[in-house]
Design an enzyme around this catalytic site. Sequence first.
Site, PDB file in Angstrom:
ATOM      1  N   ASP A 141     -38.500 -48.644 -12.747  1.00 40.26           N
ATOM      2  CA  ASP A 141     -39.600 -48.876 -13.689  1.00 40.26           C
ATOM      3  C   ASP A 141     -39.176 -49.933 -14.703  1.00 40.26           C
ATOM      4  O   ASP A 141     -38.212 -49.737 -15.436  1.00 40.26           O
ATOM      5  CB  ASP A 141     -39.941 -47.547 -14.386  1.00 40.26           C
ATOM      6  CG  ASP A 141     -40.975 -47.733 -15.473  1.00 40.26           C
ATOM      7  OD1 ASP A 141     -41.702 -48.748 -15.453  1.00 40.26           O
ATOM      8  OD2 ASP A 141     -41.058 -46.848 -16.355  1.00 40.26           O
TER       9      ASP A 141
ATOM     10  N   ASP B 257     -43.320 -47.146 -18.452  1.00 36.47           N
ATOM     11  CA  ASP B 257     -44.482 -46.241 -18.362  1.00 36.47           C
ATOM     12  C   ASP B 257     -44.227 -45.082 -17.390  1.00 36.47           C
ATOM     13  O   ASP B 257     -45.120 -44.296 -17.096  1.00 36.47           O
ATOM     14  CB  ASP B 257     -45.759 -47.009 -17.974  1.00 36.47           C
ATOM     15  CG  ASP B 257     -45.680 -47.589 -16.570  1.00 36.47           C
ATOM     16  OD1 ASP B 257     -44.613 -47.476 -15.922  1.00 36.47           O
ATOM     17  OD2 ASP B 257     -46.688 -48.165 -16.108  1.00 36.47           O
TER      18      ASP B 257
ATOM     19  N   ASP C 222     -42.322 -50.158 -10.430  1.00 39.59           N
ATOM     20  CA  ASP C 222     -43.245 -51.286 -10.290  1.00 39.59           C
ATOM     21  C   ASP C 222     -42.568 -52.481  -9.622  1.00 39.59           C
ATOM     22  O   ASP C 222     -41.365 -52.447  -9.334  1.00 39.59           O
ATOM     23  CB  ASP C 222     -43.795 -51.676 -11.673  1.00 39.59           C
ATOM     24  CG  ASP C 222     -42.685 -51.722 -12.711  1.00 39.59           C
ATOM     25  OD1 ASP C 222     -41.679 -52.414 -12.447  1.00 39.59           O
ATOM     26  OD2 ASP C 222     -42.796 -51.043 -13.759  1.00 39.59           O
TER      27      ASP C 222
ATOM     28  N   ASP D 151     -47.340 -51.941   3.526  1.00 31.40           N
ATOM     29  CA  ASP D 151     -47.870 -50.831   4.292  1.00 31.40           C
ATOM     30  C   ASP D 151     -49.301 -51.203   4.677  1.00 31.40           C
ATOM     31  O   ASP D 151     -50.081 -51.618   3.823  1.00 31.40           O
ATOM     32  CB  ASP D 151     -47.872 -49.582   3.409  1.00 31.40           C
ATOM     33  CG  ASP D 151     -47.481 -48.339   4.171  1.00 31.40           C
ATOM     34  OD1 ASP D 151     -48.081 -48.101   5.236  1.00 31.40           O
ATOM     35  OD2 ASP D 151     -46.592 -47.618   3.708  1.00 31.40           O
TER      36      ASP D 151
ATOM     37  N   ASP E  65     -49.508 -47.678   9.053  1.00 27.79           N
ATOM     38  CA  ASP E  65     -49.656 -46.283   8.655  1.00 27.79           C
ATOM     39  C   ASP E  65     -50.573 -45.512   9.599  1.00 27.79           C
ATOM     40  O   ASP E  65     -51.677 -45.976   9.913  1.00 27.79           O
ATOM     41  CB  ASP E  65     -50.265 -46.256   7.247  1.00 27.79           C
ATOM     42  CG  ASP E  65     -50.445 -44.852   6.720  1.00 27.79           C
ATOM     43  OD1 ASP E  65     -49.445 -44.221   6.370  1.00 27.79           O
ATOM     44  OD2 ASP E  65     -51.598 -44.381   6.672  1.00 27.79           O
TER      45      ASP E  65
ATOM     46  N   GLU F  41     -46.090 -46.431  12.597  1.00 26.30           N
ATOM     47  CA  GLU F  41     -45.900 -45.004  12.384  1.00 26.30           C
ATOM     48  C   GLU F  41     -46.688 -44.321  13.494  1.00 26.30           C
ATOM     49  O   GLU F  41     -47.900 -44.159  13.400  1.00 26.30           O
ATOM     50  CB  GLU F  41     -46.427 -44.551  11.016  1.00 26.30           C
ATOM     51  CG  GLU F  41     -46.089 -43.078  10.772  1.00 26.30           C
ATOM     52  CD  GLU F  41     -46.971 -42.388   9.725  1.00 26.30           C
ATOM     53  OE1 GLU F  41     -46.513 -41.415   9.130  1.00 26.30           O
ATOM     54  OE2 GLU F  41     -48.120 -42.798   9.525  1.00 26.30           O
TER      55      GLU F  41
ATOM     56  N   HIS G 120     -40.638 -41.271   3.016  1.00 25.88           N
ATOM     57  CA  HIS G 120     -41.339 -40.695   1.857  1.00 25.88           C
ATOM     58  C   HIS G 120     -42.182 -39.469   2.211  1.00 25.88           C
ATOM     59  O   HIS G 120     -42.752 -38.853   1.322  1.00 25.88           O
ATOM     60  CB  HIS G 120     -42.237 -41.763   1.248  1.00 25.88           C
ATOM     61  CG  HIS G 120     -43.360 -42.134   2.168  1.00 25.88           C
ATOM     62  ND1 HIS G 120     -43.165 -42.791   3.363  1.00 25.88           N
ATOM     63  CD2 HIS G 120     -44.678 -41.886   2.096  1.00 25.88           C
ATOM     64  CE1 HIS G 120     -44.320 -42.946   3.966  1.00 25.88           C
ATOM     65  NE2 HIS G 120     -45.258 -42.412   3.232  1.00 25.88           N
ATOM     66  N   ASP G 121     -42.289 -39.150   3.488  1.00 28.96           N
ATOM     67  CA  ASP G 121     -43.062 -37.975   3.913  1.00 28.96           C
ATOM     68  C   ASP G 121     -42.165 -36.805   4.304  1.00 28.96           C
ATOM     69  O   ASP G 121     -42.660 -35.753   4.702  1.00 28.96           O
ATOM     70  CB  ASP G 121     -43.907 -38.314   5.150  1.00 28.96           C
ATOM     71  CG  ASP G 121     -45.016 -39.281   4.839  1.00 28.96           C
ATOM     72  OD1 ASP G 121     -45.517 -39.270   3.702  1.00 28.96           O
ATOM     73  OD2 ASP G 121     -45.385 -40.059   5.747  1.00 28.96           O
TER      74      ASP G 121
HETATM   75  C1  GLC Z   1     -48.891 -41.591   6.647  1.00 26.80           C
HETATM   76  C2  GLC Z   1     -48.138 -41.797   5.353  1.00 26.80           C
HETATM   77  C3  GLC Z   1     -48.397 -40.646   4.450  1.00 26.80           C
HETATM   78  C4  GLC Z   1     -49.869 -40.586   4.168  1.00 26.80           C
HETATM   79  C5  GLC Z   1     -50.695 -40.571   5.458  1.00 26.80           C
HETATM   80  C6  GLC Z   1     -52.118 -40.919   5.180  1.00 26.80           C
HETATM   81  O1  GLC Z   1     -48.441 -40.503   7.346  1.00 26.80           O
HETATM   82  O2  GLC Z   1     -46.795 -42.002   5.614  1.00 26.80           O
HETATM   83  O3  GLC Z   1     -47.661 -40.724   3.257  1.00 26.80           O
HETATM   84  O4  GLC Z   1     -50.161 -39.442   3.422  1.00 26.80           O
HETATM   85  O5  GLC Z   1     -50.251 -41.503   6.395  1.00 26.80           O
HETATM   86  O6  GLC Z   1     -52.248 -42.266   4.867  1.00 26.80           O
HETATM   87 CA    CA Z   2     -43.814 -49.300 -14.707  1.00 27.60          CA
END
Ligand code: GLC
Ligand code: CA
Length: 556
Positions: A21, A25, A29, A98, A200, A257, A329-330
């Site tokens: 950051d 905030d 970013d 993404d 995605d 993905e 991240h999932d």
């Molecule tokens: C993918 C992303 C996930 C998101 C989902 C819907 O699986 O990695 O974070 O919630 O798609 O876009």
């Molecule tokens: Ca920030």
Amino acid sequence: MKKQWWHKKVAYQIYPKSFADSNGDGIGDLRGIIGKLDYLKELGVDIVWLSPIYASPLADQGYDIADYYRIDPRFGTMDDMDELLKEAHKRGISILMDLVVNHCSDEHEWFRKACQDPEGKYGKYFYLEHTSDPTTLCNWRSYFGGSVWEKLPGHEDYYYLHVFHRKQPDLNWENPELREDIYKMINWWLDKGLDGFRLDAIINIKKALPFKNYPADRDDGLAACTTQLHDAEGIGAFLGEMRDRCFKPHNAFTVGEVFNEKEEELPDFIGDNGYFSSMYDFLETVFGQSQKGWQDNRDITPDDYRNCVFATQKKIADIGMISNIIENHDEPRGVSRYIPEGDITPVSKKMLATVYFLLKGLPWIYQGQEIGMENLKISSIDEVDDISSIDSYQVALKAGVSEQDALRMIEKYGRDNARTPFQWNTSDHAGFTTGQPWLRVNPNYPEINFADQEQDPESIFHYYQKLIRLRKSEKYGDTLVYGDLVPYLADQHNVMAYFRQTEGQKLLVIANYQSEPRKLPLPGTVKKVLLSNLDSVKYDETSVSLEGYQVAVVEL
Ligand code: GLC
Ligand code: CA
């Protein structure tokens, strides 16, 4: 497999909200990322994927896009983005965004117009059903729980489809006008100098039509929307068109993905003329998942992990280059998932790093993985941000799981685990922000942080650097990138070992995936030890003695 510029590279995923950051905030970013490019360079990274930074209400943390042509002000400005591209390219780093095109946000202009006039042009950009009787709608369950159908705002007799959150209406890929708009947007970014995309949830863009019911798999009477995917034929026409219209002319790098792919389609997906450059291996990621909900999931053991990884390697062989991860991240943190509880130490973390990083495929590091970040403890559901955890918690309670056990379950599988701020140093909030972080910092940051690891030559960070250097080395690079992968001792309990070999060179990666030391046979004479997570490797002509969680990479 035809050789490509990216085969010898190392890729890295940034979750911008939690990386760095710059303005206090509490939200990471673009300027924060620009400030860390030298860090990425030092680590040895060449390709960086940014999770979404487009204008978004952040109902699903940016995976709900309200405007594909704008940067969300919380992440910065378009000037920041241009600067990021410039500064990254200066350092030889490629940037991927993404590409979230299965759905947009319900705050996107297209959806607003669809609400104004469901029978007009933009109504056809979505899947709308005109009925006054919702029981006639098909019984698919969205990924985040509940029916995929939601009443169209402002209308009593229209419903729209959302396979994810209700704020993520699905885009109708059957409509050529929608596809044109998507291609225009992709090309706009690529013309700007973006190097490619992570695609995605891309498998979802093809639906099994016409809509119909499937046998319910839970008491709610619904069927997981992954079930219909088995019947969804013909995604290739969309993906091939997108490749030809967008990615190919720009020579863009793309990684899909992709869950639930059909095995016979792999060459179409990542073969020499595949829809994508690469796609992730998720076999171990989804291992043990139950249709019933997280409470019913099964833990993955070291043997399961190895078997999944080897199954993928066998399936892909020389078709193309798979992308290897231990987390994103999932997912929970890889070290917390793939190392048995109680055994998570710097040594075992380095072992896991070694066995996945040297597989055949493109290695990806998710932010914080390179310092061994771990899952987060939770004491109350109020601390949880992730919408999928919150839904899974409710499902578990309904299934009779106690609150305590449901929280333990979220600690294991929840998406917040990977989304806590990056642990830069020992100052307040781990040096991520000078303000209040949007999500709790993992309280273990005084022990796990980059600043300490930078000083310590034995740290996980420096170990990742060694792995990266080895994979890029003149001497072993070709074998580690292109050599065959041949499993070794694959039927032995708690062993993960494989050869990487080309004509004239044979490397062995051998790991003792347990806390008890053991002796394992060697198939040949060791010429050289290339790497280990402990100071020394004890071996003789016929065997190697490995400590608990020791791994060795040797040339035979
Ligand atoms: C993918 C992303 C996930 C998101 C989902 C819907 O699986 O990695 O974070 O919630 O798609 O876009
Ligand atoms: Ca920030």
